[in-house]
Design an enzyme around this catalytic site. Structure first.
Site, short mmCIF file in Angstrom:
data_model
loop_
_atom_site.label_atom_id
_atom_site.label_comp_id
_atom_site.label_asym_id
_atom_site.label_seq_id
_atom_site.Cartn_x
_atom_site.Cartn_y
_atom_site.Cartn_z
N HIS A 247 0.82 -1.20 0.00
CA HIS A 247 0.00 0.00 0.00
C HIS A 247 0.86 1.26 0.00
CE1 HIS A 247 -3.89 -1.75 0.19
NE2 HIS A 247 -3.75 -2.30 1.39
N CYS A 303 0.40 2.71 -4.85
CA CYS A 303 -0.33 3.91 -5.27
C CYS A 303 0.46 5.17 -4.95
CB CYS A 303 -1.67 3.97 -4.56
SG CYS A 303 -2.86 2.78 -5.16
#
EC number: 3.4.22.-
Length: 457
Positions: A247, A303
């Site tokens: 993440h 991301c």
């Protein structure tokens, strides 16, 4: 997987370039911004962090030397677990290890096959040449103290020295934002580095959340310690490799070096209690100590990762510096200032700063100026990121296995075309993703570079 040697040890400053300590405001201001902050498991392609992680109830620790904690490092020469620590090794953080709720099921997807290898990629003519070995000077001559003139420079690595790698894959199993392919990514990159570029398994540190050894769990403390290990003792022509799959997100910028107002972050397995890791800290640990001519190749499959290593030179698919993200005039002037700082020449530093045109100085409220002044480097640092800072990166399936899209595309592109220039590789990576994902991989560097030379690591 083996981890036979983890020298660890503290971070050694080898001459800062425009270094300034991080600001004292370390308390996090709530959760990261809400849009696009996570991704869920396949089969359909998903984005990292469609939902924001829970608010992190923690205070960032007060900055110590160079903006990171040095606690836990002790001199020792003894065996711990299934690997050795050498003089300067570190003791793992105290407390119970994170419990793994599953077993590792193999190295992940099968690397691309069936496509004949070609000498060069379809972009450009002929095979690219190797990088030059001599120092690369550019920009104006600067007048330093004592009347001596100097010119900014950097040096490409020949990648003929020591090879070390750190591969991190975090699936966050059992959480509301669990992923499926990140552990596979770490093992596939490890295998690719060994088979394609001659890395040795004993010189690759693996941090995955299915590990049984508590020192191989990707906690915040273990990740930071492994980053220090990666760059410790770095020399010219060494080749270091950093891979992160997990993440990623953004948090408000506290030191004014981001033109969008947000720092990029990665999320360790224990981020809810220990916090995230900010791009400024990753740059301070893995880029700043490197000498000229040492290579660090970084891949961020997460991301909002476009500038996750805070490298100021961002390149387009045409191989030129992107506008207005980085103006060559600003880059040259502020790299000159940074190199003057490295020599202890404050007069030259001020002269370099003042030499930048007013037009450049007025753009993006000074954020670009500060980034170029403090984040350029004579070392050879390259970052491949899965998407722009404003985009998400997919966790999906390729060849029947869960994987991060960027990790798969990087391996697939170099498997099909082993001899590629940097601009060719950027385009072939994008081709691997085109039509399936919206994300646009990015190439950034610590110095202005010739993107037509051969990519090596």
């Amino acid at each position: 997987m083996s981890w036979n040697q983890y020298p660890g040890g503290g971070h050694h400053q080898q001459g800062g370039y425009g270094y300034r300590p991080p600001p004292p405001q370390w308390a996090q201001q709530g959760p990261p911004p809400p849009p696009n902050m996570g991704y869920r498991p396949p089969p359909p392609p998903q984005a990292y962090y469609n939902n924001p992680p829970p608010p992190q109830q923690y205070q960032r620790p007060a900055p110590q030397q160079n903006g990171y904690q040095q606690g836990g490092y002790q001199q020792q020469q003894q065996s711990q677990g299934n690997y050795r620590t050498s003089n300067g090794g570190y003791v793992p953080p105290t407390g119970a290890p994170v419990e793994a709720s599953y077993h590792h099921t193999g190295a992940g997807y099968t690397p691309p096959s069936g496509t004949p290898q070609r000498t060069s990629a379809p972009y450009g003519a002929g095979a690219p040449i190797r990088p030059p070995s001599q120092a690369q000077h550019y920009g104006p001559q600067l007048q330093g103290q004592g009347g001596q003139s100097a010119q900014p420079y950097f040096q490409y690595s020949q990648c003929t020295g020591k090879k070390k790698a750190l591969c991190i894959g975090i699936n966050y199993v059992g959480s509301s934002s669990a992923l499926a392919g990140c552990i596979n990514d770490a093992h596939n990159v490890q295998k690719f580095l060994i088979e394609r570029y001659g890395y040795k398994s004993e010189d690759i540190v693996m941090l995955t959340d299915d590990a049984r050894n508590p020192r191989q769990i990707p906690t915040r403390a273990n990740i930071l310690a492994a980053m220090h290990w990666l760059v410790q003792g770095a020399q010219p022509n060494d080749s270091l490799f950093f891979h992160y799959s997990g993440h990623g997100g953004q948090t408000p910028d506290l030191d004014g070096d981001e033109d969008d107002g947000y720092d990029e972050v990665i999320y360790p397995l224990d981020f809810k209690t220990a916090g995230h890791i900010v791009d400024d800290d990753m740059h301070n640990i893995m880029v700043r100590p490197l000498p000229a001519g040492c290579r660090l190749t970084a891949i961020y499959d997460s991301c909002h990762s476009g500038t996750a290593l805070d490298l100021p030179y961002i390149y387009s698919t045409e191989g030129v510096i992107k506008e207005p993200n980085l103006l060559a005039e600003a880059g040259q002037g502020l790299l000159s200032a940074g190199m003057s700082y490295l020599r202890g020449d404050t007069g030259g530093m001020l002269q370099g700063i003042m030499g930048i045109g007013k037009k450049v100085m007025n753009q993006n409220s000074g954020a670009m100026e500060k980034a170029r002044q403090t984040k350029t480097s004579p070392a050879d640092v390259i970052s491949w990121s899965g998407c722009k800072d404003s985009q998400t990166s997919a966790d999906t399936q390729e060849a029947g296995r869960a994987t991060g899209a960027m990790s798969y595309a990087f391996i697939a592109a170099l498997t099909k075309y082993p001899q590629q220039s940097y601009v060719q590789l950027l385009n072939t990576i994008r081709d691997e993703l085109k039509g399936k994902y919206d994300q646009k991989p990015q190439l950034s560097a610590s110095h202005p570079m010739d993107t037509n030379i051969l990519f090596i690591c």
